[in-house]
Design an enzyme around this catalytic site. Structure first.
Site, PDB file in Angstrom:
ATOM      1  N   ASN A  15       3.764   4.869  -3.076  1.00  0.00           N
ATOM      2  CA  ASN A  15       2.939   3.362  -2.960  1.00  0.00           C
ATOM      3  C   ASN A  15       3.811   2.242  -3.716  1.00  0.00           C
ATOM      4  O   ASN A  15       4.519   2.494  -4.514  1.00  0.00           O
ATOM      5  CB  ASN A  15       1.644   3.361  -3.325  1.00  0.00           C
ATOM      6  CG  ASN A  15       0.908   4.527  -2.299  1.00  0.00           C
ATOM      7  OD1 ASN A  15       1.197   4.476  -1.258  1.00  0.00           O
ATOM      8  ND2 ASN A  15      -0.136   5.354  -2.757  1.00  0.00           N
ATOM      9  N   CYS A  16       3.519   0.905  -3.008  1.00  0.00           N
ATOM     10  CA  CYS A  16       3.852  -0.200  -3.661  1.00  0.00           C
ATOM     11  C   CYS A  16       3.577  -0.101  -5.157  1.00  0.00           C
ATOM     12  O   CYS A  16       2.556   0.241  -5.711  1.00  0.00           O
ATOM     13  CB  CYS A  16       3.120  -1.605  -3.295  1.00  0.00           C
ATOM     14  SG  CYS A  16       3.831  -2.903  -3.718  1.00  0.00           S
ATOM     15  N   PRO A  17       4.577  -0.527  -6.123  1.00  0.00           N
ATOM     16  CA  PRO A  17       5.939  -1.150  -5.641  1.00  0.00           C
ATOM     17  C   PRO A  17       6.994  -0.025  -5.703  1.00  0.00           C
ATOM     18  O   PRO A  17       8.364  -0.710  -5.714  1.00  0.00           O
ATOM     19  CB  PRO A  17       6.371  -2.204  -7.009  1.00  0.00           C
ATOM     20  CG  PRO A  17       5.607  -1.466  -8.265  1.00  0.00           C
ATOM     21  CD  PRO A  17       4.370  -0.521  -7.553  1.00  0.00           C
ATOM     22  N   ASP A  42       4.376   3.623   2.964  1.00  0.00           N
ATOM     23  CA  ASP A  42       3.324   2.640   2.527  1.00  0.00           C
ATOM     24  C   ASP A  42       3.527   1.558   3.361  1.00  0.00           C
ATOM     25  O   ASP A  42       4.558   0.802   3.757  1.00  0.00           O
ATOM     26  CB  ASP A  42       3.694   1.954   1.187  1.00  0.00           C
ATOM     27  CG  ASP A  42       3.029   1.123   0.510  1.00  0.00           C
ATOM     28  OD1 ASP A  42       1.960   0.730   1.143  1.00  0.00           O
ATOM     29  OD2 ASP A  42       3.344   0.467  -0.593  1.00  0.00           O
ATOM     30  N   ASP A  48       7.133  -6.013   1.774  1.00  0.00           N
ATOM     31  CA  ASP A  48       8.076  -5.903   0.742  1.00  0.00           C
ATOM     32  C   ASP A  48       9.502  -5.796   0.619  1.00  0.00           C
ATOM     33  O   ASP A  48      10.337  -6.611   0.182  1.00  0.00           O
ATOM     34  CB  ASP A  48       7.563  -4.761  -0.274  1.00  0.00           C
ATOM     35  CG  ASP A  48       6.033  -5.155  -0.963  1.00  0.00           C
ATOM     36  OD1 ASP A  48       5.639  -6.234  -0.609  1.00  0.00           O
ATOM     37  OD2 ASP A  48       5.486  -4.160  -1.408  1.00  0.00           O
TER      38      ASP A  48
END
Length: 78
Positions: A15-17, A42, A48
């Site tokens: 998941n982010c980041p 994600d 992103d």
């Protein structure tokens, strides 16, 4: 002289980041023009990774979706 195969990075489940951070680290090790193929699940990666490419001067060559898998092909910038 043939072009090297793209480096492939499987970031599914992260998941982010983390997808952007790991893609950035992988790109750092490549030569300008080399390709990196990133696979992520994600949904934020769809925002992103293109943003990261614009900010850092890399070229987003292709972006596709297959089910929940997002696939990005990135050419390292100068």
């Amino acid at each position: 002289m043939t072009k090297a195969e793209p480096l492939r990075l499987d970031l599914k489940g992260l998941n982010c980041p983390l997808p952007v951070l790991k893609a950035g680290k992988a790109l750092f090790a490549l030569k300008p023009g080399d390709l990196l193929v990133v696979e992520a699940t994600d949904p934020m990666a769809a925002i992103d990774i293109p943003h990261f490419c614009r900010q850092k001067g890399h070229r987003l060559v292709d972006q596709t979706t297959e089910g929940t898998v997002l696939r990005f092909t990135i050419a390292k910038g100068e």
